[in-house]
Enzyme design. Structure first.
Site, PDB file in Angstrom:
ATOM      1  N   LYS A   1       9.859 104.356  -6.286  1.00  0.00           N
ATOM      2  CA  LYS A   1      10.704 104.705  -5.136  1.00  0.00           C
ATOM      3  C   LYS A   1      11.395 106.041  -5.377  1.00  0.00           C
ATOM      4  CE  LYS A   1      11.189  99.909  -3.921  1.00  0.00           C
ATOM      5  NZ  LYS A   1      11.901  98.648  -4.132  1.00  0.00           N
TER       6      LYS A   1
ATOM      7  N   GLN B   1      17.642  96.665  -5.800  1.00  0.00           N
ATOM      8  CA  GLN B   1      16.323  96.169  -6.203  1.00  0.00           C
ATOM      9  C   GLN B   1      16.408  94.677  -6.513  1.00  0.00           C
ATOM     10  OE1 GLN B   1      13.333  97.965  -6.293  1.00  0.00           O
ATOM     11  NE2 GLN B   1      12.410  95.971  -6.717  1.00  0.00           N
TER      12      GLN B   1
ATOM     13  N   ASP C   1      17.168  98.448   3.280  1.00  0.00           N
ATOM     14  CA  ASP C   1      16.253  97.317   3.129  1.00  0.00           C
ATOM     15  C   ASP C   1      16.425  96.335   4.293  1.00  0.00           C
ATOM     16  OD1 ASP C   1      14.224  96.755   1.462  1.00  0.00           O
ATOM     17  OD2 ASP C   1      15.414  95.842  -0.137  1.00  0.00           O
TER      18      ASP C   1
END
Ligand code: NAP
Length: 284
Positions: free
Chosen positions: A54, A98, A121
């Site tokens: 990422k 994460q 997200d």
């Protein structure tokens, strides 16, 4: 039957090039770049690779990228301190926690404190609620990537029968809502569903998001249907999906490969979400 491969790698590459161009143009005019912070708790090797990927992807498109790696023994309140600091930082437009976090860290508490405007997200209650209400908001990256890939290959969704296998908060549930928003008729199949094969065999589009090798067999699908394989299963040093690709591909009309399907699209959508979050804050 000629089967079309829905190439997520190639599509993600185009999306990233489009974004890089927009970011450069914006930077030329304003001297500002989108900033993405990825927070990892612990040293899970797979998560470390995801975070590194990422980071690389975001810098490649011209974003400011920050990786914050907290020790495995960090408490929920220590992780919260980092989140609060990033919430306040005007150079950070997207924050990605994460997952998974170590079991002693309460991810729901973290998500409750994450600024929804930076929730790239799409997992906070605010963004989930906006999705439920059919209003604009940041959407979870994997479902968003699936819809984007289908759109770019001009796969019709309105009026189609879609079966989503899996009902997780990360993939299955939000994806089902996104298909409904696009006027598809949606059924969710999960681990307690009786006779799933009878249900998937009726579908125009089947999405498998489970994490079970070869769950979707040739006799699970209608000839000519579209198959999206989200699964990531590690076998013999490689990665395979949830669909028995070699037997299913010859009978369907379109299928995503694993790897090279939804994985790259997920990262591309993380970048797209960060770009949107940036634009919402600084304007276009
Ligand atoms: P998850 O949270 O473990 O959810 C799995 C879902 O599958 C659950 O809803 C579960 O049902 C259902 N399920 C389990 N066994 C089943 C069976 N035999 N038949 C039908 N449904 C069954 O996983 P996730 O986070 O959604 O991820 C799913 C897969 O996608 C994993 O392989 C993951 O690695 C992969 N993934 C890929 C990407 C990407 O970028 N490509 C992104 C995210 C996830 P219950 O709810 O009844 O337990």
């Amino acid at each position: 039957m000629q089967t079309e491969l829905l190439d997520g790698k190639l599509t993600a590459q185009s999306i990233r090039q489009e974004l890089a161009k927009k970011i450069e143009e914006h930077y030329y005019r304003t001297n500002l770049r989108p900033g993405l912070a990825v927070v990892l708790v612990g040293d899970d090797p797979a998560s470390k690779i995801y975070v590194r990927n990422k980071h690389r992807a975001s810098t490649q498109v011209g974003m400011e990228s920050r990786q914050i790696i907290l020790p495995d023994h960090s408490t929920t309140s220590q992780v919260l301190e980092t989140i609060e600091m990033l919430n306040q930082d005007p150079s950070v437009h997207g924050i990605l926690m994460q997952l998974p976090v170590p079991p002693h860290v309460d991810v729901q508490v973290i998500l409750r404190h994450l600024d929804p405007r930076k929730d790239v997200d799409g997992l906070t209650a605010t963004n989930m609620g906006l999705l439920m209400a059919g209003q604009p908001g940041l959407r979870p990256c994997t479902p968003l990537g699936i819809i984007e890939l289908l759109d770019r290959y001009q796969v019709p969704l309105a009026g189609k029968r879609v079966v989503v296998i899996g009902r997780s908060q990360l993939v299955g549930r939000p994806l089902a809502l996104m298909f409904i928003q696009r006027d598809a008729t949606v059924t969710i199949v999960h681990s307690k569903t009786e006779a799933p094969r009878e249900i998937t065999r009726d579908a125009d589009i089947v999405v498998a998001a489970v994490g079970r090798v070869n769950l979707v067999q040739r006799d699970w699908i209608k000839p000519g249907s579209t198959i999206v394989d989200v699964g990531i299963n590690r076998v013999d040093g490689g990665i395979v999906g949830d669909v028995d690709f070699s037997n299913v591909a010859p009978v369907c009309s379109r299928i995503t490969p694993v790897p090279g399907g939804i994985g790259p699209m997920t990262i591309a959508m993380l970048l797209a979400n960060t770009w949107h979050a940036f634009q919402e804050t600084v304007g276009s």
